[in-house]
Motif scaffolding. Sequence first.
Motif, PDB file in Angstrom:
ATOM      1  N   ASP A 194       0.290  -1.126   0.030  1.00 27.57           N
ATOM      2  CA  ASP A 194       0.149   0.337  -0.013  1.00 27.57           C
ATOM      3  C   ASP A 194       0.743   1.309   0.169  1.00 27.57           C
ATOM      4  N   TYR A 197       1.279   7.044   0.293  1.00 29.24           N
ATOM      5  CA  TYR A 197       1.915   8.125   0.742  1.00 29.24           C
ATOM      6  C   TYR A 197       3.033   8.410   0.073  1.00 29.24           C
ATOM      7  N   LYS A 228      -4.009  11.338  -0.534  1.00 27.69           N
ATOM      8  CA  LYS A 228      -2.749  12.047  -0.257  1.00 27.69           C
ATOM      9  C   LYS A 228      -3.023  12.479  -0.789  1.00 27.69           C
ATOM     10  N   ARG A 236     -13.213   9.809  -3.990  1.00 28.59           N
ATOM     11  CA  ARG A 236     -12.724   8.675  -4.097  1.00 28.59           C
ATOM     12  C   ARG A 236     -11.981   7.964  -5.480  1.00 28.59           C
TER      13      ARG A 236
HETATM   14  C1  LIG Z   1      -1.997   3.460   4.700  1.00 33.60           C
HETATM   15  C2  LIG Z   1      -3.514   3.687   3.620  1.00 33.60           C
HETATM   16  N1  LIG Z   1      -4.033   2.804   2.991  1.00 33.60           N
HETATM   17  C3  LIG Z   1      -5.567   3.694   2.186  1.00 33.60           C
HETATM   18  C4  LIG Z   1      -6.215   4.444   2.856  1.00 33.60           C
HETATM   19  C5  LIG Z   1      -7.240   4.999   1.783  1.00 33.60           C
HETATM   20  O1  LIG Z   1      -6.991   5.575   1.124  1.00 33.60           O
HETATM   21  P1  LIG Z   1      -8.741   6.232  -0.130  1.00 33.60           P
HETATM   22  O2  LIG Z   1      -9.063   7.474   0.743  1.00 33.60           O
HETATM   23  O3  LIG Z   1      -8.002   5.855  -1.253  1.00 33.60           O
HETATM   24  O4  LIG Z   1      -8.850   4.719   0.417  1.00 33.60           O
HETATM   25  C6  LIG Z   1      -5.320   5.027   4.105  1.00 33.60           C
HETATM   26  C7  LIG Z   1      -5.816   6.688   4.393  1.00 33.60           C
HETATM   27  O5  LIG Z   1      -6.340   7.344   5.406  1.00 33.60           O
HETATM   28  C8  LIG Z   1      -4.403   4.505   4.654  1.00 33.60           C
HETATM   29  O6  LIG Z   1      -3.064   5.738   5.552  1.00 33.60           O
END
Ligand SMILES: Cc1ncc(COP(=O)(O)O)c(C=O)c1O
Length: 377
Positions: A194, A197, A228, A236
């Motif tokens: 993931d 960031y 982010k 979304r």
């Molecule tokens: C590590 C991580 N993955 C995924 C997400 C979710 O992202 P999205 O807004 O694209 O659903 C977040 C949101 O806080 C996050 O911190």
Amino acid sequence: MLFSPEIKESPTLLLGEKARQKEAEGEKIISLAVGEPDFATPEYIIDATKKALDEGYTKYSTPQGLYELRTLIAKENKHYTADEVIIFPGAKAAIHAALASILEPGDEVIIIAPYYVSYPAMIKLAEPKAKIIKLALNKDFTFPIEKLKEKITKKTKLLIVNYPNNPTGQILSFQETMKIVNLVFRNKIYLLSDEIYDKLNFSGKAFHSFAEFPLIKDQLVVINGFSKTYSMTGFRLGYALANQELIQKMNLVNQNIHTNTATFIQKGAVAALTNKPMFLIPYNNELKERALYLHEEINKLPLFSGVLPEGAFYYFMNISKTKLTSVEFANKLLEERNMLVVPGIAFGEKFDKYVRLSLCVSMDTLKEAVEILKEFK
Ligand SMILES: Cc1ncc(COP(=O)(O)O)c(C=O)c1O
């Protein structure tokens, strides 16, 4: 469906509710619980989204996502083509579809604690009979590669990692990244990385996406999104990179649950990728200044300590010397000083001696927060 205890409301929600009540009663809340950037969505993204509405991008689109957008994403990842990209309404939806496509009953999934709060629930929603194995980071928040080797069994199907990390702000070194790549390859397990960031990095340390390693391409899903980096949390919009076979399965989940990601929203994302994100340089500089300030001040205090974050936008503060649990600490801060933080327990049972502070607030707000922490008894 079996509603596992992992599918629960986060303790943050309850605290957030209390904070909203206080605000409604006219009190000023200092919220360090935010998980979204504190800059406005760039104008050119908003304009492109509005233009798309005017131009009629208001109907169903291909479920996998607009080819134009997938091509731009593939261009940022040299080992991937547009066919190996899939668009979702948020990174969360992309993670869930990946989990539903990979996991089978009895599979073990290793997650590294502290972890993003939604991973356990998403795993259980995707495959109720999957077993979650939680492995804690080393004390200094470095990656526990040796301990990870011991956790891998014949049943391990998937490892989930998240760098730059929420909540510690740490970034893997190239050597650590390579070690994980080798471990994943040798043990023939899947890796879900993931990387939401990835562009919020103020450490001077290069971030290496796992997508740079073709060795594990058949075992890899990379998750990313626009929330982010481009301050598009409300749009979304997320995506995944994976091999064709997984993309097809994820597309089946997508088609049957979402049909497609809103078409005009995808046009906004096209604008995000066709313009240079110049705003990221000053924003990363600001995050760095805030992180350094908070780190220096917190580590001067007798009750608190922490590790300097390198990316993302959080500070994970150790509160063990207060002798309170993270929920007790967060409640006390809110009740007595109107300051809102996220209890560490939300990120894993072993992190009940931490709270997460957000760096997505002004320097003045951080200074107010530090004054409150100085006076904490
Ligand atoms: C590590 C991580 N993955 C995924 C997400 C979710 O992202 P999205 O807004 O694209 O659903 C977040 C949101 O806080 C996050 O911190």
